[in-house]
Enzyme design. Structure first.
Site, PDB file in Angstrom:
ATOM      1  CB  SER A 180      -0.955  -0.038   1.193  1.00  0.00           C
ATOM      2  OG  SER A 180      -1.936   0.944   1.066  1.00  0.00           O
ATOM      3  CG  ASP A 412      -6.683  -2.958  -3.686  1.00  0.00           C
ATOM      4  OD1 ASP A 412      -7.498  -2.251  -3.064  1.00  0.00           O
ATOM      5  OD2 ASP A 412      -5.446  -2.856  -3.562  1.00  0.00           O
ATOM      6  CG  HIS A 438      -4.784  -2.960  -0.141  1.00  0.00           C
ATOM      7  ND1 HIS A 438      -4.645  -2.190  -1.272  1.00  0.00           N
ATOM      8  CD2 HIS A 438      -4.117  -2.292   0.844  1.00  0.00           C
ATOM      9  CE1 HIS A 438      -3.942  -1.114  -0.981  1.00  0.00           C
ATOM     10  NE2 HIS A 438      -3.600  -1.149   0.292  1.00  0.00           N
TER      11      HIS A 438
END
Length: 492
Positions: A180, A412, A438
């Site tokens: 991320s 995602d 994710h």
């Protein structure tokens, strides 16, 4: 607090063996939405939670400011092949870093005989330079400062290891990992400091700053599928109607009466839906909602049940995360990450998850003005995201790096801020499956709560995950080998 590196007891045994020249080690094998970009909890989910500390520079860009602060880090040596095994730097992101997560990094460390170290992001968790998080004190909170933190820490740690091993001018091969925002840091670290790492894994890496992130909501619609999407849209319309007539009742129904600002409440409801797809649990949302729609039941009641039992319940989100009054709190608490991440959003990357003009899932009231007003209300005048500057500095999806692996899950919504097309020396892979969200390559399925060692057997297509992981292993193996070959040539 401790400011020198301390090896685990098992490693100390290895060091003693090495120093008396009888060492012989063999390894049996060759890494929120809002504040929900990195959900993780439970001590059993960590390889280690033993805190270590070192002195970090506060401002890397000033030749006059020599202030320092204590920064927390962790190390895990159980699989390390002394003395020349690789060091995997697992970057912590926009939350408190309470240890080294036992995800797929442990499998990779075992395979490559690697040590794993992890540095807490400045300001988050216990690594705050100041006793107050007032806006003036947040001036040193940025991705640029964080990257220099990683570079300084990397040099410090290598020298400390050399000292422990009674050697000099020796470099272990390093490889960086992140998911991320920390995945973006992983890619940017390789871009800005290519001499300090052999390569990078950038999992669900949000490298492209986006001002109005309409693709985010569109992906939620695609991931939901026609039936669930229609149910979500109808639910949202019904909620807005009830807000107009009795907002106290509808907010109380969702356990969110404290959210005085309607935009905060509607953002909270949008994120509750997002989480199901982002973290690989679509059926927890879609099954009861579609069933309620088919049965003619109250969709708002059905959605409220999901929000309270799953989002606020087992997933563990706090309603106050969405309360601008809470975000204005400058005291350092266990929930300070909410304010800190919003500062980065409001100054660097935006990712404003606004409703598209047509066919949106979320309320149209979650618009650009809502986000800009939040930034001003929480941090003061003159605070807004320099998206263009961020993308100029790093390159966005046109990042001109090398030896970076990008990975994304098909479901995602954050993948639309990542690099999804391969380019020279930067392969990009999409893991396609029903619950691939994710950080699937590192976390397995579901992505939250954590699947130990990134177990992929609960993914709807485990083979899709295994295939991409094999590509990752091959790239790491190749780039580590190239690093080692280059080091050998230089030492000759």
């Amino acid at each position: 607090m401790r400011t020198t590196m301390r090896l685990r007891s098992s490693t100390l045994v290895w060091v003693v063996l090495l120093t008396i020249s009888t060492f012989a080690q063999q390894h049996n094998g060759l890494v929120p939405s809002r504040t929900l970009l990195n959900q993780l909890s439970g001590s059993a989910n960590y390889l280690t939670m033993e805190e270590l500390w070192f002195q970090q520079t506060l401002d890397h860009f000033s030749p006059y400011d020599h202030r320092r602060f204590q920064q927390r880090y962790y190390e895990f040596f159980d699989y390390f092949r002394l003395p020349d095994g690789p060091i995997f730097l697992k970057i912590c992101g926009e939350s408190s870093c309470n240890g080294i997560a036992n995800d797929y990094i442990s499998v990779l460390a075992k395979k490559f005989g690697a040590a794993v170290v992890s540095l807490e992001h400045r300001y988050y968790g216990k690594s705050s330079p100041f006793n107050s998080l007032k806006t003036e004190n947040l001036r040193y909170l940025s991705s640029k400062q964080a990257l220099y933190d990683l570079a300084v820490f990397r040099q410090y740690y290598q020298k400390s290891l050399d000292l422990k091993l009674n050697r000099s001018n020796v470099e272990n091969p390093w490889f960086v990992f992140g998911i991320s925002y920390s995945g973006a840091l992983s890619a940017w670290f390789r871009l800005k400091f290519p001499h300090l790492t052999c390569g990078s894994l950038a999992s669900s890496a949000v490298v492209h700053a986006v001002y109005n992130f309409t693709e985010f909501d569109r992906q939620i619609g695609e991931s939901a599928g026609p039936e669930c999407k229609a149910a979500l849209q109808e639910t949202n319309q019904l909620v807005e109607q009830r807000l107009a007539t009795d907002q106290k009742a509808v907010k109380t129904l969702f356990g969110a009466a404290e959210l005085v600002i309607d935009g905060d409440f509607l953002y909270f409801l949008a994120d509750a839906a997002v989480t199901a797809f982002q973290y690989g649990n679509p059926d927890k949302l879609c099954s009861p909602l579609v069933q309620a729609k088919k049965a003619g039941d109250d969709l708002v009641e059905a959605y409220a049940k999901y929000v309270k039992e799953y989002y606020l319940g087992s997933f563990g989100v706090k309603v106050q995360t969405y309360d601008q009054k809470h975000l204005k709190n400058t005291a350092i608490t266990e929930d300070s990450a909410d304010r800190l991440w919003w500062f980065q959003v409001c100054t660097e990357v935006a990712y404003f998850q606004v409703a598209p003009l047509n066919d949106s899932i979320r309320s149209s009231k979650v618009d650009t003005r809502y986000h800009l007003d939040l930034c001003k209300n929480v941090f003061g005048d003159g605070i807004y995201p320099d998206v263009a500057g961020t993308n100029i500095y790093y390159g966005g999806t046109k990042i001109a790096g090398s030896k970076i692996v990008f990975t994304n899950g098909s479901q995602d919504p954050w993948r639309h801020a990542s690099k999804q097309i391969s380019s020279t020396d930067m392969p990009s892979y999409i893991i396609s499956c029903y619950n691939c969200g994710h950080g699937t390559d590192m976390r397995g399925c579901p992505q939250a709560p954590l699947s130990i060692e990134g177990n992929a057997e609960n993914c709807s297509s485990p083979d899709a995950v295994h295939k991409v992981r094999q590509e990752i292993v091959e790239q790491i193996d190749l780039w580590l080998s190239q690093c080692q070959d280059s080091a050998r040539r230089l030492s000759m």
